[in-house]
Write a protein that holds these residues in place. Structure first.
Motif, PDB file in Angstrom:
ATOM      1  N   SER A 149       6.507   0.406 -12.447  1.00 61.81           N
ATOM      2  CA  SER A 149       6.358   1.649 -11.687  1.00 61.81           C
ATOM      3  C   SER A 149       7.362   2.728 -12.071  1.00 61.81           C
ATOM      4  CB  SER A 149       6.494   1.358 -10.197  1.00 61.81           C
ATOM      5  OG  SER A 149       6.540   2.545  -9.448  1.00 61.81           O
ATOM      6  N   HIS A 150       8.670   2.476 -11.897  1.00 59.54           N
ATOM      7  CA  HIS A 150       9.638   3.542 -12.136  1.00 59.54           C
ATOM      8  C   HIS A 150      10.986   2.963 -12.538  1.00 59.54           C
ATOM      9  CE1 HIS A 150      10.016   2.721  -7.738  1.00 59.54           C
ATOM     10  NE2 HIS A 150      11.313   2.889  -7.976  1.00 59.54           N
ATOM     11  N   PHE A 151      11.870   3.871 -12.905  1.00 58.90           N
ATOM     12  CA  PHE A 151      13.151   3.493 -13.482  1.00 58.90           C
ATOM     13  C   PHE A 151      14.245   4.342 -12.847  1.00 58.90           C
ATOM     14  CE2 PHE A 151      16.393   3.661 -16.869  1.00 58.90           C
ATOM     15  CZ  PHE A 151      16.503   2.321 -17.188  1.00 58.90           C
ATOM     16  N   GLU A 190       2.608   9.197  -7.404  1.00 52.64           N
ATOM     17  CA  GLU A 190       3.871   8.466  -7.489  1.00 52.64           C
ATOM     18  C   GLU A 190       4.995   9.341  -6.938  1.00 52.64           C
ATOM     19  OE1 GLU A 190       4.115   5.405  -8.323  1.00 52.64           O
ATOM     20  OE2 GLU A 190       2.132   5.084  -9.209  1.00 52.64           O
ATOM     21  N   HIS A 191       5.615   8.907  -5.844  1.00 52.31           N
ATOM     22  CA  HIS A 191       6.719   9.701  -5.292  1.00 52.31           C
ATOM     23  C   HIS A 191       7.789   9.937  -6.344  1.00 52.31           C
ATOM     24  CE1 HIS A 191      10.671  10.241  -3.331  1.00 52.31           C
ATOM     25  NE2 HIS A 191       9.986  11.033  -2.526  1.00 52.31           N
ATOM     26  N   HIS A 192       8.111   8.920  -7.129  1.00 56.19           N
ATOM     27  CA  HIS A 192       9.056   9.109  -8.226  1.00 56.19           C
ATOM     28  C   HIS A 192       8.744   8.146  -9.364  1.00 56.19           C
ATOM     29  CE1 HIS A 192      10.907   6.304  -5.322  1.00 56.19           C
ATOM     30  NE2 HIS A 192      11.400   5.665  -6.388  1.00 56.19           N
ATOM     31  N   GLN A 193       8.905   8.641 -10.566  1.00 51.65           N
ATOM     32  CA  GLN A 193       8.789   7.834 -11.779  1.00 51.65           C
ATOM     33  C   GLN A 193      10.153   7.646 -12.436  1.00 51.65           C
ATOM     34  OE1 GLN A 193       5.819  10.510 -13.507  1.00 51.65           O
ATOM     35  NE2 GLN A 193       4.320   8.852 -13.415  1.00 51.65           N
ATOM     36  N   ILE A 218      15.110  -1.561 -11.948  1.00 49.93           N
ATOM     37  CA  ILE A 218      13.841  -1.644 -12.667  1.00 49.93           C
ATOM     38  C   ILE A 218      12.807  -2.016 -11.622  1.00 49.93           C
ATOM     39  CG2 ILE A 218      12.567  -2.813 -14.495  1.00 49.93           C
ATOM     40  CD1 ILE A 218      15.367  -3.478 -15.715  1.00 49.93           C
ATOM     41  N   SER A 219      11.769  -1.194 -11.478  1.00 46.92           N
ATOM     42  CA  SER A 219      10.894  -1.311 -10.311  1.00 46.92           C
ATOM     43  C   SER A 219       9.469  -1.699 -10.681  1.00 46.92           C
ATOM     44  CB  SER A 219      10.869   0.010  -9.543  1.00 46.92           C
ATOM     45  OG  SER A 219      12.170   0.367  -9.130  1.00 46.92           O
ATOM     46  N   LEU A 220       8.945  -2.672  -9.921  1.00 48.85           N
ATOM     47  CA  LEU A 220       7.566  -3.124 -10.067  1.00 48.85           C
ATOM     48  C   LEU A 220       6.848  -2.934  -8.735  1.00 48.85           C
ATOM     49  CD1 LEU A 220       8.116  -6.494 -11.982  1.00 48.85           C
ATOM     50  CD2 LEU A 220       7.644  -4.250 -12.952  1.00 48.85           C
ATOM     51  N   LYS A 221       5.637  -2.358  -8.814  1.00 45.50           N
ATOM     52  CA  LYS A 221       4.866  -2.073  -7.601  1.00 45.50           C
ATOM     53  C   LYS A 221       3.911  -3.223  -7.301  1.00 45.50           C
ATOM     54  CE  LYS A 221       3.085   2.069  -6.976  1.00 45.50           C
ATOM     55  NZ  LYS A 221       2.171   3.240  -7.044  1.00 45.50           N
ATOM     56  N   ALA A 222       3.925  -3.685  -6.039  1.00 46.99           N
ATOM     57  CA  ALA A 222       3.021  -4.748  -5.605  1.00 46.99           C
ATOM     58  C   ALA A 222       1.654  -4.168  -5.277  1.00 46.99           C
ATOM     59  CB  ALA A 222       3.599  -5.447  -4.379  1.00 46.99           C
ATOM     60  N   ASP A 223       0.600  -4.980  -5.486  1.00 43.13           N
ATOM     61  CA  ASP A 223      -0.749  -4.513  -5.185  1.00 43.13           C
ATOM     62  C   ASP A 223      -1.110  -4.671  -3.715  1.00 43.13           C
ATOM     63  OD1 ASP A 223      -1.103  -7.252  -5.012  1.00 43.13           O
ATOM     64  OD2 ASP A 223      -2.423  -7.395  -6.756  1.00 43.13           O
ATOM     65  N   SER A 224      -0.257  -5.332  -2.928  1.00 43.07           N
ATOM     66  CA  SER A 224      -0.511  -5.465  -1.495  1.00 43.07           C
ATOM     67  C   SER A 224       0.779  -5.864  -0.798  1.00 43.07           C
ATOM     68  CB  SER A 224      -1.596  -6.524  -1.215  1.00 43.07           C
ATOM     69  OG  SER A 224      -1.103  -7.821  -1.511  1.00 43.07           O
ATOM     70  N   LEU A 225       0.819  -5.641   0.501  1.00 41.59           N
ATOM     71  CA  LEU A 225       1.973  -6.073   1.294  1.00 41.59           C
ATOM     72  C   LEU A 225       2.051  -7.597   1.322  1.00 41.59           C
ATOM     73  CD1 LEU A 225       4.323  -4.976   2.960  1.00 41.59           C
ATOM     74  CD2 LEU A 225       2.820  -4.989   4.967  1.00 41.59           C
ATOM     75  N   ASP A 226       0.903  -8.249   1.301  1.00 40.20           N
ATOM     76  CA  ASP A 226       0.883  -9.712   1.279  1.00 40.20           C
ATOM     77  C   ASP A 226       1.512 -10.246  -0.007  1.00 40.20           C
ATOM     78  OD1 ASP A 226      -0.122 -12.367   2.310  1.00 40.20           O
ATOM     79  OD2 ASP A 226      -1.214 -12.270   0.408  1.00 40.20           O
ATOM     80  N   THR A 227       1.205  -9.606  -1.147  1.00 37.93           N
ATOM     81  CA  THR A 227       1.818 -10.010  -2.420  1.00 37.93           C
ATOM     82  C   THR A 227       3.334  -9.906  -2.343  1.00 37.93           C
ATOM     83  OG1 THR A 227      -0.095  -9.420  -3.780  1.00 37.93           O
ATOM     84  CG2 THR A 227       2.049  -9.383  -4.863  1.00 37.93           C
ATOM     85  N   LEU A 228       3.822  -8.810  -1.761  1.00 40.98           N
ATOM     86  CA  LEU A 228       5.265  -8.614  -1.647  1.00 40.98           C
ATOM     87  C   LEU A 228       5.892  -9.705  -0.776  1.00 40.98           C
ATOM     88  CD1 LEU A 228       7.486  -6.507  -2.494  1.00 40.98           C
ATOM     89  CD2 LEU A 228       7.233  -5.585  -0.183  1.00 40.98           C
ATOM     90  N   CYS A 229       5.277  -9.999   0.342  1.00 38.27           N
ATOM     91  CA  CYS A 229       5.837 -11.000   1.255  1.00 38.27           C
ATOM     92  C   CYS A 229       5.806 -12.392   0.628  1.00 38.27           C
ATOM     93  CB  CYS A 229       5.076 -10.984   2.582  1.00 38.27           C
ATOM     94  SG  CYS A 229       5.391  -9.508   3.590  1.00 38.27           S
ATOM     95  N   ARG A 230       4.743 -12.701  -0.123  1.00 40.86           N
ATOM     96  CA  ARG A 230       4.678 -14.002  -0.782  1.00 40.86           C
ATOM     97  C   ARG A 230       5.771 -14.117  -1.843  1.00 40.86           C
ATOM     98  NH1 ARG A 230       0.417 -14.460  -3.683  1.00 40.86           N
ATOM     99  NH2 ARG A 230      -0.812 -12.643  -3.075  1.00 40.86           N
TER     100      ARG A 230
END
Length: 205
Positions: free
Chosen positions: A25-27, A73-76, A95-107
């Motif tokens: 996602s961003h740096f 994207e709020h910020h790149q 170093i940032s990675l975007k999750a495809d869902s809140l469930d993915t993040l929680c898992r």
């Protein structure tokens, strides 16, 4: 959500590999001269400043400038003041990675805890919820999920991810009390105008 991809093994056979639902996602980086870097990225590469402000640091407040070329994207790129002259300082803020869902993040949060992956810190930024964890060499990794609203940045407070049933409600209740709260779609439209996006680009996004 998991993503399947084909990987060729040593025997030249393709096998289906499942990987967690994250995308790059961003740096963020620490800088010496934040004004010079802001000018470089805005004037030469046509980034737009989407937010700016301060957060506390170990040696006093740090300035942050958020930059993007995409209203989705709020910020790149994030510029953070406070990079010292010493050569052994790591300029990588995150170093940032975007999750495809809140469930993915929680898992992934539960996975990191089970693996004992160093200090795992869940944080809400009001407009997103993040997990911060160091990689094996100490670089800060951010795994996050965008929330359907916007609040002024920077903003960061710890959040409890253990009670997933109430998580989204707690995040929204907290965000509604913060400056700048509004639907993400409204913020996106404002950024699209500032970035000079055409109606065709907006429709495509």
């Amino acid at each position: 959500m998991a993503i399947g991809c084909l990987r060729r093994g040593p025997d030249s056979m393709e096998t289906l590999v499942t990987r967690p639902g994250f995308s790059f996602s961003h740096f963020g980086m620490f800088v010496h001269d934040i004004a010079a870097l802001e000018a470089f990225y805005t004037e030469l590469l046509a980034f737009t400043v989407t937010d700016r402000g301060q957060l506390p640091g170990p040696n006093g407040p740090r300035d942050l400038v958020f930059l993007s070329r995409d209203p989705d994207e709020h910020h790149q790129l994030v510029l953070i003041s406070g990079r010292p002259k010493e050569l052994d300082f790591n300029p990588i803020n995150q170093i940032s990675l975007k999750a495809d869902s809140l469930d993915t993040l929680c898992r992934m949060y539960r996975t990191l805890q089970a693996r004992g992956a160093g200090e795992v810190r869940p944080i809400t930024h009001g407009n997103a919820v993040s997990i911060y964890v160091p990689d094996p060499e100490g670089n800060r990794l951010e795994l996050y999920f965008d929330l359907p609203w916007y609040v002024s940045q920077p903003m960061a407070v710890p959040i409890d991810l253990d009670d997933e049933a109430t998580l989204l409600q707690r995040l929204e209740a907290h965000a509604r009390g913060l400056p700048g709260f509004r639907p993400r779609a409204q913020w996106r439209a404002e950024m699209a105008r500032r970035m000079g996006w055409t109606s065709q680009e907006g429709a495509a996004g």
